[in-house]
Structures are given as C-alpha cells and as structure tokens.
Design an enzyme around this catalytic site. Structure first.
Site, PDB file in Angstrom:
ATOM      1  N   ALA A 181       0.768  -1.246   0.000  1.00 46.25           N
ATOM      2  CA  ALA A 181       0.000   0.000   0.000  1.00 46.25           C
ATOM      3  C   ALA A 181       0.798   1.294   0.000  1.00 46.25           C
ATOM      4  O   ALA A 181       0.334   2.309  -0.520  1.00 46.25           O
ATOM      5  CB  ALA A 181      -0.940   0.009   1.201  1.00 46.25           C
ATOM      6  N   ALA A 182       1.975   1.319   0.631  1.00 49.51           N
ATOM      7  CA  ALA A 182       2.705   2.581   0.777  1.00 49.51           C
ATOM      8  C   ALA A 182       3.162   3.090  -0.593  1.00 49.51           C
ATOM      9  O   ALA A 182       3.504   2.290  -1.466  1.00 49.51           O
ATOM     10  CB  ALA A 182       3.902   2.380   1.696  1.00 49.51           C
ATOM     11  N   PRO A 183       3.131   4.421  -0.782  1.00 52.36           N
ATOM     12  CA  PRO A 183       2.851   5.483   0.198  1.00 52.36           C
ATOM     13  C   PRO A 183       1.383   5.859   0.357  1.00 52.36           C
ATOM     14  O   PRO A 183       1.073   6.790   1.081  1.00 52.36           O
ATOM     15  CB  PRO A 183       3.647   6.667  -0.360  1.00 52.36           C
ATOM     16  CG  PRO A 183       3.600   6.463  -1.842  1.00 52.36           C
ATOM     17  CD  PRO A 183       3.686   4.967  -2.050  1.00 52.36           C
ATOM     18  N   GLY A 184       0.479   5.175  -0.342  1.00 50.98           N
ATOM     19  CA  GLY A 184      -0.922   5.360  -0.020  1.00 50.98           C
ATOM     20  C   GLY A 184      -1.808   5.979  -1.075  1.00 50.98           C
ATOM     21  O   GLY A 184      -2.994   6.195  -0.822  1.00 50.98           O
ATOM     22  N   GLY A 185      -1.295   6.279  -2.251  1.00 49.74           N
ATOM     23  CA  GLY A 185      -2.135   6.878  -3.284  1.00 49.74           C
ATOM     24  C   GLY A 185      -3.329   6.010  -3.637  1.00 49.74           C
ATOM     25  O   GLY A 185      -4.465   6.483  -3.715  1.00 49.74           O
ATOM     26  N   LYS A 186      -3.072   4.737  -3.857  1.00 53.07           N
ATOM     27  CA  LYS A 186      -4.160   3.832  -4.240  1.00 53.07           C
ATOM     28  C   LYS A 186      -5.035   3.489  -3.038  1.00 53.07           C
ATOM     29  O   LYS A 186      -6.253   3.334  -3.180  1.00 53.07           O
ATOM     30  CB  LYS A 186      -3.582   2.578  -4.895  1.00 53.07           C
ATOM     31  CG  LYS A 186      -2.844   2.865  -6.198  1.00 53.07           C
ATOM     32  CD  LYS A 186      -2.241   1.610  -6.792  1.00 53.07           C
ATOM     33  CE  LYS A 186      -1.442   1.924  -8.052  1.00 53.07           C
ATOM     34  NZ  LYS A 186      -0.242   2.746  -7.762  1.00 53.07           N
TER      35      LYS A 186
ATOM     36  N   ASP B  44       4.781  -9.109   5.749  1.00 46.68           N
ATOM     37  CA  ASP B  44       5.119  -9.641   4.430  1.00 46.68           C
ATOM     38  C   ASP B  44       3.825 -10.142   3.795  1.00 46.68           C
ATOM     39  O   ASP B  44       3.182 -11.060   4.321  1.00 46.68           O
ATOM     40  CB  ASP B  44       6.122 -10.784   4.589  1.00 46.68           C
ATOM     41  CG  ASP B  44       6.630 -11.327   3.266  1.00 46.68           C
ATOM     42  OD1 ASP B  44       5.908 -11.234   2.253  1.00 46.68           O
ATOM     43  OD2 ASP B  44       7.759 -11.862   3.237  1.00 46.68           O
TER      44      ASP B  44
ATOM     45  N   CYS C  74       3.933  -1.216 -12.648  1.00 51.64           N
ATOM     46  CA  CYS C  74       4.314  -0.079 -13.493  1.00 51.64           C
ATOM     47  C   CYS C  74       5.556  -0.452 -14.309  1.00 51.64           C
ATOM     48  O   CYS C  74       6.510   0.319 -14.402  1.00 51.64           O
ATOM     49  CB  CYS C  74       4.538   1.181 -12.671  1.00 51.64           C
ATOM     50  SG  CYS C  74       5.769   1.030 -11.349  1.00 51.64           S
TER      51      CYS C  74
END
Length: 303
Positions: A107-112, A157, A231
């Site tokens: 998840a980090a840094p959290g945009g999605k 993990d 990406c």
C-alpha cells in the site's frame, strides 16, 4: 533507453513509444471526494493561478499546470492528492463498494489506498499493508491528510498475510496487488528507472509477485475481485505472473474498460506461451495517453 529495446516486437509504433518515454510527464492530481467536490477543487486551484484541465476517463483526475501541486492549499487541506494519472487505473478497475472489506497488499505510500477509501465513501474497511516499516509513515500521513478513517495500516510480508488481526473478517471482498516491480513505466519521472532493468531483474522479481498474488487470491472470498498491477512493461512480471495464477485454477480473468487507450495483454513472449485469456489484461503505454506505463489484470476468485 537500451533496456526497452527488447519490447519492440510487442509495442505498436515503437518509435512513438520511445519518444514519449523521453518526454516530461504531465502533472496530475486526484480529487479527494471525501473532503471536496471536483468543482470546488477546480475553483480553489484556479484561484491560486493554477490552470486545470480534466481527463475524460475519470472526473476525479485533473491535469494541473504546476510541477508542485503539494505547495497549494487544496493539497495541504487534503482536497487533492498528487497521483500520476495511470496510477489511478488499478483502484478504478477494482471498483470497491461502500461497506466492503478490501486488502491493499502493497500500500505505501498510499495513493491507491486513499483512492480505494474515497471510492468506498470511507465506509467499510481498507486493510492497507506494506512490509517496509520505513514507508508506513508516508502511508499513515496521507491517510490522515485526506481524512481517511476506514483504513487499518498493517506491517507484514504480504506473502504470509493472514486475517488473524481481524477476527470478524472471514475473507476480503476485494484485493489489490500493486506489486513491487522494476518500475520501467516510471522512466518519464525517474531517469534512473531503467538502471538494472532487464530480463534477469524481471525474472528475479516474478517469484515474489506470484507469491503475493497467490496469497491475495487465497484471502479473497469466492466471487470476489483481485486486481494485479505493475508499473513495468516486462511480460515476465505481468502476463507470466497472471498466467501462473490462472494455472492454479482458483481464478479467472475478467474483461474491463477504463476509457483510456490501451493494448491487449500478450499470449506469448520469447519461448513462453500464456493462456489465451491474457488478452483480457491491459497494457498502458506512455505514447497512448501521455502517461507513464502500466499493466493491469482483473481476476474473479472462483474457489
């Protein structure tokens, strides 16, 4: 750009692709619908002298004529989040609904994560996980700034994640695996993105990616949705990983359309062949929509 030459056989108009990879990436932001409407954001940015233009496929994605949207007060107050346009694709494909339980495995840094929460109207539970403890501060900070209250941040993990911390949750309704990858698609904003890229690096990451995707499928209820994305352009990290998941027989690919121009996923690469249904995945190339590069697959859990 030598590291990208191996993709010439699978990318139509390869010269345009290379030209786009060398151009500056436009700056985009995502409207945080938990705190503000699109119109209110546009008015606030224009009041600061920032020109704004919409993106047809998603009304919450805006192009902005500034390289530093984080310096604007709508950003500081959590009305917008700086997010590369094509990065908003995976949560849109995931299509989370209010009240559901959703896992963001990396998840980090959290945009999605914050986009998922916004699409859920901040109702339900988003388990935002990352195995990198140092990145959790950014994840928490973005959730706080954007007013997200439905997210629970975990540090584990993803390959060995369990539901033990959530005794009232039997399974996730949806899961996003935006997997660690070679990041070749970020070359327009990160000149070092191709350092170390290549077939060997991609093959080394594929085992990790496959393990995380397999765990997401195991933790998601039958009939639930898992979205896998990267990406990078590498088939070893994209179609090959999804093909491996399909071979286990616990999921199937689902067609989707974001409204952005894209190319079909491939069914063969070098000496490898993949399931014919891999054409339901999508490749987003920089020259198609003036964005970064991305790959996305939508899976339905069948067992």
């Amino acid at each position: 750009m030598d590291a990208l030459s191996r993709y010439e056989p699978i990318i139509e108009d390869f010269d345009a692709f290379l030209d786009a990879c060398e151009r500056h990436l436009p700056t985009t932001v995502r409207v945080n619908s938990i705190k503000a409407t699109r119109d209110r954001v546009v008015d606030a940015l224009e009041a600061e002298g920032v020109d704004v233009y919409g993106r047809d496929w998603n009304s919450d994605v805006l192009g902005v004529a500034t390289g530093k949207p984080g310096n604007t007060w709508p950003y500081v107050h959590g009305w917008i989040h700086g997010q590369e346009e094509v990065s908003a694709v995976p949560p849109a494909i995931l299509d989370p609904q209010p009240g559901e339980v959703v896992w963001d495995s990396c998840a980090a840094p959290g945009g999605k994560t914050t986009q998922i929460a916004a699409e859920m109207n901040d109702e339900g539970l988003v388990v935002a996980n990352d195995d990198n403890l140092g990145r959790l501060s950014a994840l928490r900070g973005n959730c706080d700034r954007l007013g997200i209250t439905c997210a629970a941040v975990t540090n584990t993990d993803a390959r060995r994640a369990t539901l033990d911390a959530f005794p009232n949750v039997d399974a996730f309704d949806r899961a996003l695996v935006d997997a660690p990858c070679t990041c070749e698609g970020t070359v327009r904003k990160n000149a070092d993105a191709l350092d170390g890229a290549g077939a060997s690096a991609s093959r080394n990451l594929a085992a990790l990616q496959s393990d995380i995707l397999e765990r997401a499928i195991e933790l998601t209820r039958e009939g639930g949705t898992v979205v896998y994305s990267t990406c990078t352009f590498a088939p070893e990290e994209n179609e090959a990983v999804v093909d491996s998941a399909l071979s286990d027989g616990d999921c199937r690919l689902v067609e989707f359309d974001t409204g952005l121009e894209s190319s079909l996923g491939i069914t063969e690469w070098n000496d490898e062949t993949y399931d014919d249904s891999l054409t339901k995945t999508r490749r987003y190339y920089p020259h198609q929509n003036d964005t970064g590069g991305f790959f996305a697959a939508k899976l339905e859990v069948t067992a």
